[in-house]
Structure formats: structure tokens, C-alpha cells
Design a protein around this motif. Structure first.
Motif, short mmCIF file in Angstrom:
data_model
loop_
_atom_site.label_atom_id
_atom_site.label_comp_id
_atom_site.label_asym_id
_atom_site.label_seq_id
_atom_site.Cartn_x
_atom_site.Cartn_y
_atom_site.Cartn_z
N THR A 9 0.83 -1.20 0.00
CA THR A 9 0.00 0.00 0.00
C THR A 9 0.87 1.26 0.00
O THR A 9 0.61 2.21 -0.75
N VAL A 10 1.91 1.26 0.82
CA VAL A 10 2.82 2.41 0.86
C VAL A 10 3.52 2.56 -0.49
O VAL A 10 3.66 3.67 -1.02
N MET A 11 3.97 1.46 -1.07
CA MET A 11 4.65 1.50 -2.36
C MET A 11 3.74 2.07 -3.44
O MET A 11 4.16 2.87 -4.27
N LYS A 12 2.48 1.65 -3.43
CA LYS A 12 1.52 2.16 -4.43
C LYS A 12 1.36 3.68 -4.27
O LYS A 12 1.35 4.41 -5.27
N GLY A 13 1.25 4.14 -3.06
CA GLY A 13 1.14 5.58 -2.80
C GLY A 13 2.37 6.34 -3.26
O GLY A 13 2.26 7.42 -3.85
N MET A 14 3.54 5.78 -3.02
CA MET A 14 4.78 6.42 -3.46
C MET A 14 4.89 6.47 -4.98
O MET A 14 5.36 7.46 -5.55
N GLU A 15 4.45 5.42 -5.66
CA GLU A 15 4.48 5.40 -7.12
C GLU A 15 3.53 6.46 -7.70
O GLU A 15 3.86 7.13 -8.67
N GLU A 16 2.34 6.59 -7.09
CA GLU A 16 1.40 7.61 -7.54
C GLU A 16 1.99 9.01 -7.34
O GLU A 16 1.88 9.87 -8.21
#
Length: 81
Positions: free
Chosen positions: A13-20
Motif C-alpha cells: 500500500t505504501v509503495m503504491k502511494g509512493m508510485e502515484e
């Protein structure tokens, strides 16, 4: 509303947010680089020698993507600066 996740989903979830976030920042950076390139080109054209105006009109800007990010290249005739 906040989304509930399990602890084993936290990293994804954190990785997805960082990619966005990275995508948004890259888009804004690209706009800023293009705006700066346009400004520099206008300044070059306005301060270039004006005998015939050919040199001033020969300037162009090209946005290129490389592994380190986006760069602007400035051209006068066949030379790169």
C-alpha cells in the motif's frame, strides 16, 4: 474515508502511494522544464544579434528523456548547446 488494510498489506500500500506521488511529481517537473526551456529560448532569441534575424530564428528547444530524468537541449542551426 480511510481504507483499512492488514499489516501484511502495508508495504504494498505504501509503495503504491509512493508510485502515484512519483508520477504526479514527474508530470509537474516535465511542465516546469518545458516552461523554463521556452523562457530560455525567448531570452536567447531576444538577445541574439539582429543583423538578419536568421540566427535568432534558428534556435529550437527539444525535451528529451534520459535515465537521469528530463532535459532540455537548445539548438542553433546544427549545433547543440
Amino acid at each position: 474515508m480511510a481504507q483499512m488494510i492488514r499489516i501484511d498489506q502495508l508495504a504494498d500500500t505504501v509503495m503504491k502511494g509512493m508510485e502515484e506521488y512519483a508520477k504526479l511529481v514527474a508530470e509537474e517537473l516535465k511542465k516546469d522544464v518545458q516552461k523554463a526551456g521556452k523562457t530560455v529560448k525567448q531570452q536567447i532569441e531576444s538577445t541574439a544579434p539582429k543583423k538578419t534575424g536568421k540566427y535568432s530564428k534558428s534556435w529550437a528547444v527539444n525535451l528529451s528523456l534520459d535515465p537521469e530524468g528530463e532535459t532540455e537541449q537548445f539548438y542553433a542551426d546544427d549545433m547543440v548547446y
